[in-house]
Scaffold this active site. Structure first.
Site, PDB file in Angstrom:
ATOM      1  N   SER A   1      44.609  43.919  47.029  1.00  0.00           N
ATOM      2  CA  SER A   1      44.168  42.882  47.677  1.00  0.00           C
ATOM      3  C   SER A   1      43.859  41.769  46.768  1.00  0.00           C
ATOM      4  O   SER A   1      43.736  40.784  46.990  1.00  0.00           O
ATOM      5  CB  SER A   1      43.123  43.259  48.783  1.00  0.00           C
TER       6      SER A   1
ATOM      7  N   LYS B   1      45.999  38.459  47.027  1.00  0.00           N
ATOM      8  CA  LYS B   1      45.587  37.548  47.747  1.00  0.00           C
ATOM      9  C   LYS B   1      45.126  36.515  47.147  1.00  0.00           C
ATOM     10  O   LYS B   1      45.002  35.020  47.182  1.00  0.00           O
ATOM     11  CB  LYS B   1      44.717  37.783  49.001  1.00  0.00           C
TER      12      LYS B   1
ATOM     13  N   SER C   1      39.904  39.454  53.703  1.00  0.00           N
ATOM     14  CA  SER C   1      41.264  40.087  52.962  1.00  0.00           C
ATOM     15  C   SER C   1      41.907  40.538  54.145  1.00  0.00           C
ATOM     16  O   SER C   1      42.687  41.754  53.922  1.00  0.00           O
ATOM     17  CB  SER C   1      40.851  41.359  52.137  1.00  0.00           C
TER      18      SER C   1
ATOM     19  N   LYS D   1      37.147  38.402  44.290  1.00  0.00           N
ATOM     20  CA  LYS D   1      37.888  39.096  45.393  1.00  0.00           C
ATOM     21  C   LYS D   1      37.977  40.671  44.875  1.00  0.00           C
ATOM     22  O   LYS D   1      37.882  41.006  43.996  1.00  0.00           O
ATOM     23  CB  LYS D   1      39.392  38.723  45.346  1.00  0.00           C
TER      24      LYS D   1
END
Length: 566
Positions: free
Chosen positions: A56, A59, A116, A219
């Site tokens: 992820s 993203k 997320s 993140k």
């Protein structure tokens, strides 16, 4: 009894599947990278350029593309996106979007950055580029523009897919660009919770944000193939680090490794250093232009589609050389001789003056006007000139052809001009091959019409005088009405950008916006009003339309803005 073996086989397969799922997953490859965020210099690296599954962390690029689209004016935070069935059917983690649902862009950004959400990421890509495939191509192009040379995207959410990879080094570069390129949105990555429209979402990175002092983003990511990934940013005093870890074995172990990397790296960087911000990437689609060619070439004569090419025109045929005897006699003739009358008697057309020192080698003679008299022969012209000058004194020393003489002009006398320097006349820019060196130019006789002996015209006044004077009216000056041309007609509007606590902060805000939005504020004046409540930065000298457009763009960036004016 015959069904017993079949039931036994089903039970055996179920028990085997349960045992396999309970076993720990094979450890994903480990990689780490730490950089000084202020300069981009590496502090620590381990397998930093090994291509691995980013999970992820993908993203981060999806969000970077969304922020860029908002900045370009392609979309706004309140733009509504329609959710496709593909986005709605993405596996967890997800926001819970339904096919056909409409939702504002701001909520998709929050869901992708904080929770997320895979469905939110896919909806962002489809809404910005039309399809996820087109969006991932743009993501990869942007990665190259940012210097992420070992990254390739195949989806917008980061689930494992063949050909989808990145590195710890590249993700650290992306995290640094998010921090510097979009500081107005960076606070999203430090939020613990947020309203995502249809649900309240909780941050996946809240444990590290709570446990590590100075951490403010960025993140997390996890898949079975990637392991537990994290790109983090933390600040201590004047120091800031950005680091990435790939392949953690658990959330706790990944956070512990990240904390140790940051703790060991902070003492290794200086407290004060010259900040070197990363260069913003250029636009993804760049138009290709080609300079004009001096001579025609295949590249210039065969323009490619969607490409503007300045093609060179073919050179014209060489102009025939002028008669040397006529030019020499005309240059040496005194000013008292009426060459116009002499040439008229001979039935010849007056020669046009040539610019000094410029060889007109590529101009064609104009065709004769229909019905005009045929030009006289060179012999007749020479005879007429010789007759006109026979009774006058002998000519002085032979003059240079660099002094142009308006010998047969029928136009009104030009306005006086300032005398030009001889050096400027004798050293012109050459268009064709340079002529032979000319003899020194003599001074022009009084009353001649040479171009180097006139005075400059008086400058035209910017004041318009409107008067209604009849014939013989010699009224007093008080009867005149003086009207000045307006300098900023229709541009008496402006925008107010709220209040700041200091003059310097207001100046920085105005300068930054002028550089960022040159098309809006390039011609605007910058003003700072000192009020009782604080310092009010303003842009002035705008039209009403530009002022409204500027405030609309500021509101899309969550910045206060008010149109002021009439």
């Amino acid at each position: 009894m015959n069904r017993f073996p079949q039931v036994f086989r089903v039970l055996r397969q179920a028990v085997l599947a349960t045992l396999l799922l309970s076993l720990p997953a094979a450890a994903a490859p480990f990689a780490a990278y730490v950089m000084d965020a202020r300069t981009g210099q590496p502090i620590y690296r381990q397998n930093a350029d090994t291509r691995l599954h980013p999970a992820s962390l993908t993203k981060m690029m999806t969000l970077y593309m969304a922020f860029s689209a908002i900045e370009r004016g392609q979309v706004r935070l309140d733009s509504r996106f329609t959710i496709s069935s593909k986005a709605a059917n993405e596996p967890p983690s997800k926001l819970g979007l339904r096919a056909g649902q409409k939702i504002e862009l701001r909520y998709l950004i929050r869901a992708a950055a904080i929770k997320s959400g895979n469905d939110a990421a896919t909806a962002l890509g489809e809404g910005l580029a039309g399809s996820e495939q087109a969006f991932t191509q743009q993501m990869t192009q942007m990665a190259r523009a940012l210097g992420m040379n070992n990254t390739q995207f195949r989806n917008a959410h980061g689930l494992t897919q063949e050909g989808h990879y990145s590195t710890a080094h590249d993700m650290s570069i992306l995290g640094r660009h998010l921090f510097y390129d979009f500081p107005q949105y960076y606070n999203l990555f430090s939020r613990r919770t947020a309203d995502a429209g249809i649900a309240q979402v909780t941050a996946t990175n809240r444990r590290f944000l709570d446990d590590y002092p100075g951490a403010d983003g960025i993140k997390t990511g996890y898949t079975r193939a990637a392991g537990f990934n994290l790109t983090a940013s933390a600040q201590r005093g004047n120091k800031r680090l950005i680091a990435t870890v790939f392949g953690g074995t658990s959330t706790a172990q990944r956070n512990q490794v990240m904390a140790e990397l940051l703790d060991n790296s902070f003492p290794r960087i200086p407290d004060r250093v010259r900040e070197v911000k990363p260069q913003r990437p250029r636009m993804l689609v760049q138009s290709t232009t080609r300079r004009a060619q001096v001579a025609a070439s295949p590249a210039a004569t065969q323009p490619e589609p969607q490409r503007m090419v300045l093609q060179a025109s073919p050179p014209p045929s060489t102009r025939p050389a002028a008669q040397p005897s006529v030019a020499a006699v005309a240059a040496a003739a005194p000013s008292a001789v009426d060459l116009t009358e002499a040439l008229r008697r001979a039935g010849a057309t007056a020669p046009a003056p040539a610019a000094p020192g410029i060889a007109l080698a590529n101009s064609l003679r104009p065709r004769a006007r229909p019905g005009a008299a045929a030009p006289a022969s060179p012999a007749a012209i020479e005879e007429a000139i010789a007759t006109a000058v026979a009774s006058d004194a002998a000519p002085a020393a032979s003059a240079s052809l660099a002094a142009p003489v308006l010998a047969a002009s029928n136009r009104p006398a030009p306005s006086p001009r300032r005398s030009a320097s001889t050096a400027a006349v004798t050293e012109p820019r050459q268009v064709a091959a340079a002529p032979e060196p000319a003899a020194p130019q003599p001074q022009a006789a009084p009353g001649s019409l040479s171009l180097d002996s006139s005075n400059a015209p008086r400058p035209r006044s910017e004041t318009v005088i409107l008067a209604a004077m009849g014939e013989g009216d010699l009224g007093s000056p008080e009867a005149l009405e003086v009207v000045r041309r307006p300098t900023d007609s229709g541009r008496n509007w402006g925008v107010s950008l709220g209040l700041t606590t200091s003059q310097a902060e207001a100046d920085r805000l105005l300068l930054g916006l002028a550089l960022q939005d040159g098309n809006l504020f390039g011609r605007a004046s910058r003003q700072v009003a000192n009020t009782n409540r604080g310092f009010e930065p303003r842009f002035g000298n705008l039209s009403k339309g530009h002022a409204e457009l500027a405030c609309e763009r500021m509101h899309s960036r969550s910045r206060p803005c008010t149109v002021v004016g009439n």
